[in-house]
Every structure is written in structure tokens, then in C-alpha cells.
Enzyme design. Structure first.
Site, short mmCIF file in Angstrom:
data_model
loop_
_atom_site.label_atom_id
_atom_site.label_comp_id
_atom_site.label_asym_id
_atom_site.label_seq_id
_atom_site.Cartn_x
_atom_site.Cartn_y
_atom_site.Cartn_z
CG HIS A 149 57.25 39.56 41.02
ND1 HIS A 149 58.00 40.51 40.32
CD2 HIS A 149 57.76 39.35 42.10
CE1 HIS A 149 59.04 40.69 41.09
NE2 HIS A 149 58.77 40.05 42.13
CB SER A 169 26.03 41.71 30.67
OG SER A 169 25.82 41.30 29.13
CE LYS A 221 30.73 39.21 32.40
NZ LYS A 221 31.12 40.03 31.32
CD GLU A 237 34.55 46.89 35.47
OE1 GLU A 237 34.81 46.69 34.13
OE2 GLU A 237 33.76 46.47 35.75
#
Ligand code: ARG
Length: 427
Positions: free
Chosen positions: A155, A276, A282, A289
Site C-alpha cells: 500500500h 526545465s 530541476k 516518464e
């Protein structure tokens, strides 16, 4: 002029010509198409269906076309609709009369069926090799991290301590199953549909065993109608790839979480991260992704093909042509870039260990300690629940409680409990 101009009174409308044409994507099958045509022509020559010298002319012409396509010297046209008619037209342009005999005892239906099978048959071992490369990276990471303690989760809550090696081998097991699924698909598709013709074979004395063997298939297919309308092997490939992508996507998701500041269990190599355009600080896990995103597309390709096939009457229908883009898109499963990203990732062992020390991750071991002292598990479980509750109130962890705290809840606790609760023991 179209091949079928004899039967028609009008030219094909440009709209239809563009819509019907598949050369924009099926050009990718040129190697398979030429291999299929060479096998077919040789068989036609050997069986005397065409003259041996004509077969030779065809084969030489096809080989030259192949070389010229590879060298970028052949232009395909929309007018010739698909890769099959483009190559046949090019052959006839080059060798004349003999080229016109190539399509004897053959239809584009068995032709495209053999091309697609050959394509899938060639792609599967290539994908398996990429999965094996990924497995090697996983083994390497596992071997280097046998003692790297980290939390295991259920979980997404810290559950029990484990090691990064254990984690890596979980994924290695998934990919091992993926390989067996791909091999299984390869086994079943190993039959050659050539000779099925449009749907009902032909009256020529074709030798289907010869063409099957020449193309490296175990045997010819059994039923000619099934041969031209079957795309099960493509659906099986897309299913196996969907499951493989699901594994890659789960892994990507973990990597994305792990390199967030909230976890910082791993650091991606700069060469496998992106920055970024606005936020100077970043460092983003774009590779993971994109793999996670590509998974959606591969599932989409599977559903596309299942849906295209679901209500098709026997035998061939033009709908089937839509299998190709789905297959081409799916076979590129991003394995090399994923493996390279994983290979260059560094493990932040300290952060993992720190996380593993919190969250009462040794609570089950604490209960097991009491069980070893003779208590039934359910009672031990209840006692440790009370201890955890106490810790939450006092801001302690199980291993910072005093022996007196322990004994206040159960007299079975002794000084050896600290040894039992040590992360190392638990792992
Ligand atoms: N381009 C077609 C395909 O990929 C070839 C078969 C065409 N057959 C036909 N009966 N129109 O499916």
C-alpha cells in the site's frame, strides 16, 4: 494505370487513392516482401509453373531492387498502393515479361500474411535480446546491492525491511516471464501462409513445403482461409508486449518516486535526465516518464488490433491492413534506453537505510520474537500493536523503547529483543 483497369470504367478518385494506400507505412516490410517473393519465384521455377530462367530473372531483379532500396535509390508511389504492388511494378519495369509472371499462384492476401509473419518472427528475437540486456543490468545492480537495506512496501506504506537486490530481482523475474511469453508466440506463429492465395489456394502444383522451408518456417499453415485472415500472432505479440510494458511502467513509476526529494533513494545520471526551461533547479526523470507513457500506447495498439479483428467475416478484409501501424508502433518498447538509464543510476544507500529504520518496519519481527518465546501469533500481534501505539505517543521507535517499557506490556521481553529488532536481523 491501375492493375485492375481492365475491369473498371473510371480512374480511382484521388481521395480513395490516398485513403486506400498503405505504402506510407508498409514500406517498412520491403525486406520481408522481397524475401517472400524470392521464395515464391524459386518455387514457381522449381515446380515448372514458370520457366526456370524466368524465375532466375525474377530473383536477380528482386535482389537488385533490395540493394537499391537499402541504398535509398527506389522511390515508391502512392499510385501503386502498397509495398507489394510497388515492388512488383518496379520489378516489371526492370525485367519486363518475367516480372509479370511473379504473381502466378499468389494473392496479396497470402503475400501480406507472410510478410507480417516474417516481420514478427524477426522482431521477437530482437526484443528478447533487449530484455536479456536489461536482465544483465538488473543482475549487476542486485549483485552490487546485496547489503543495501531499504524499506519494502505494501500500500506504499513501509512494511518490512528488504534489500535493493531483492527489489531488482523481483523485476528480473517479471522480465524472465516476458521472455517466455514472447518465445511462446514465436513457436505458434512458425507456419507459412504462402500458397493460400486469395483464400482458396490455386490450381497450380505449388510446393508449400519448399516456400515454408526457404523462409525458415517449420511448416506451411493448414487452412487457406485461416491463413489469410489470421492475425493471432500479432495480437499475441501485442499482448506479450503490453504485459512487458506494464512491468516497465511499474518500474518507471518506482524510479520516478525514488528520485523525488521525498524519497531520494536513487540519483539518475545527468546524461539520462532532463532539465526545465524555466526552473533552474530541476532534474527530471523524463526517460522513465516516457516509458510509462509509451505503455498506454502499446495497450492502445493491442486494443486497436483486437477491435479491428472482432467482427471480421472470413476471409481477408481490408480492415486487416490496419494491423501494421499498431505492430510497428508497439515493437519499439524503449528497452535499450531504459536499461541504460538503470545501469547509470546511483543508489543512495544511506537514505534507503534511514527510511528502513523508520515506520515501525520491524514490528512483524517483534511479534515473531514473542512467538519464538511461545506466544500464539495473534496475541503477539496485538501486543506489538500496543507497543507501536505507545511509540507514536512518545515519539519513540521500537528499538528506542526501554526494556522496562517492553516488559510493562509483556513479561516475555528480554534484553535480546534489541538484537531481534536490529535491521540486519530483520532483513
Ligand atoms: N496492403 C494490403 C494489406 O496490407 C495487401 C492485401 C490487399 N488485399 C486485397 N484483397 N485488397 O492488407
Amino acid at each position: 494505370m491501375k492493375l485492375w483497369a481492365g475491369r473498371f470504367q473510371k480512374e480511382t478518385d484521388t481521395l480513395v487513392n490516398d485513403f486506400n494506400s498503405s505504402i506510407g507505412f508498409d514500406a517498412r516490410l520491403y525486406r520481408q516482401d522481397i524475401a517472400g517473393s524470392i521464395a515464391h519465384a524459386e518455387m514457381l521455377g522449381k515446380t515448372g509453373i514458370i520457366e526456370a530462367h524466368e524465375a532466375e530473372t525474377i530473383v536477380t531483379g528482386l535482389k537488385a531492387i533490395l540493394a537499391d532500396i537499402e541504398a535509398g535509390g527506389v522511390e515508391f508511389s502512392l499510385e501503386n498502393e502498397d509495398i507489394h504492388m510497388n515492388i512488383e511494378a518496379e520489378l516489371t519495369r526492370r525485367v519486363g515479361e518475367a516480372g509479370k509472371r511473379l504473381h502466378t499462384a499468389r494473392s496479396r492476401n497470402d503475400q501480406v500474411a507472410v510478410d507480417t509473419r516474417l516481420y514478427v518472427k524477426q522482431e521477437i528475437p530482437a526484443i528478447i535480446a533487449q530484455v536479456l540486456d536489461l536482465e544483465k543490468v538488473l543482475m549487476k545492480k542486485a549483485r552490487a546491492n546485496l547489503d543495501t537495506v531499504m524499506p519494502g512496501y505494501t500500500h506504499l506504506q513501509r512494511a518490512q525491511p528488504t534489500t535493493f537486490a531483492h527489489y531488482m530481482m523481483a523485476y528480473a523475474n517479471m522480465f524472465k516471464r516476458d521472455i517466455t511469453r514472447l518465445e511462446d508466440c514465436l513457436d505458434r506463429l512458425d507456419e507459412c501462409p504462402l500458397g493460400a492465395g486469395a483464400l482458396a489456394t490455386s490450381t497450380y502444383p505449388v510446393d508449400r513445403f519448399q516456400t515454408a522451408a526457404a523462409l525458415g518456417f517449420a511448416k506451411p499453415t493448414d487452412n487457406s482461409m485461416d491463413s489469410v485472415s489470421d492475425r493471432d500472432y500479432a495480437i499475441e505479440l501485442l499482448s506479450a508486449l503490453s504485459i512487458l510494458m506494464m512491468h516497465l511502467s511499474r518500474f518507471s513509476e518506482e524510479i520516478i518516486l525514488w528520485c523525488s526529494w521525498e524519497f531520494k533513494y536513487v540519483e539518475l545520471d545527468d546524461a539520462y535526465s532532463t532539465g526545465s526551461s524555466i526552473m533552474p533547479q530541476k532534474k527530471n526523470p523524463d526517460v522513465a516518464e516516457l516509458v510509462r507513457g509509451k505503455t498506454g500506447r502499446v495497450y492502445g495498439n493491442l486494443v486497436t488490433l483486437l477491435t479491428v479483428m472482432k467482427a471480421l467475416p472470413l476471409a481477408y478484409n481490408k480492415d486487416i491492413q490496419q494491423d501494421q501501424e499498431a505492430i510497428f508502433d508497439a515493437v519499439d518498447v524503449c528497452l535499450p534506453v531504459f536499461a541504460a538509464m538503470l545501469d547509470t543510476l546511483t543508489v543512495q544507500a544511506k537514505n534507503m537505510r534511514k527510511a528502513a529504520a523508520g515506520g515501525f518496519i520491524n514490528a512483524t519481527d517483534c511479534a515473531d520474537y514473542l512467538v519464538k518465546k511461545g506466544l500464539p501469533f495473534r496475541e503477539a500481534y496485538m501486543i506489538v500493536g500496543r507497543l507501536v501505539n505507545l511509540c507514536i505517543k512518545t515519539g519513540d521507535t521500537l528499538d528506542t523503547l526501554t526494556l522496562r517499557d517492553f516488559r510493562a506490556i509483556s513479561g516475555l521481553f528480554d534484553a535480546d529483543v534489541y538484537q531481534a529488532l536490529a535491521l540486519k536481523t530483520c532483513v
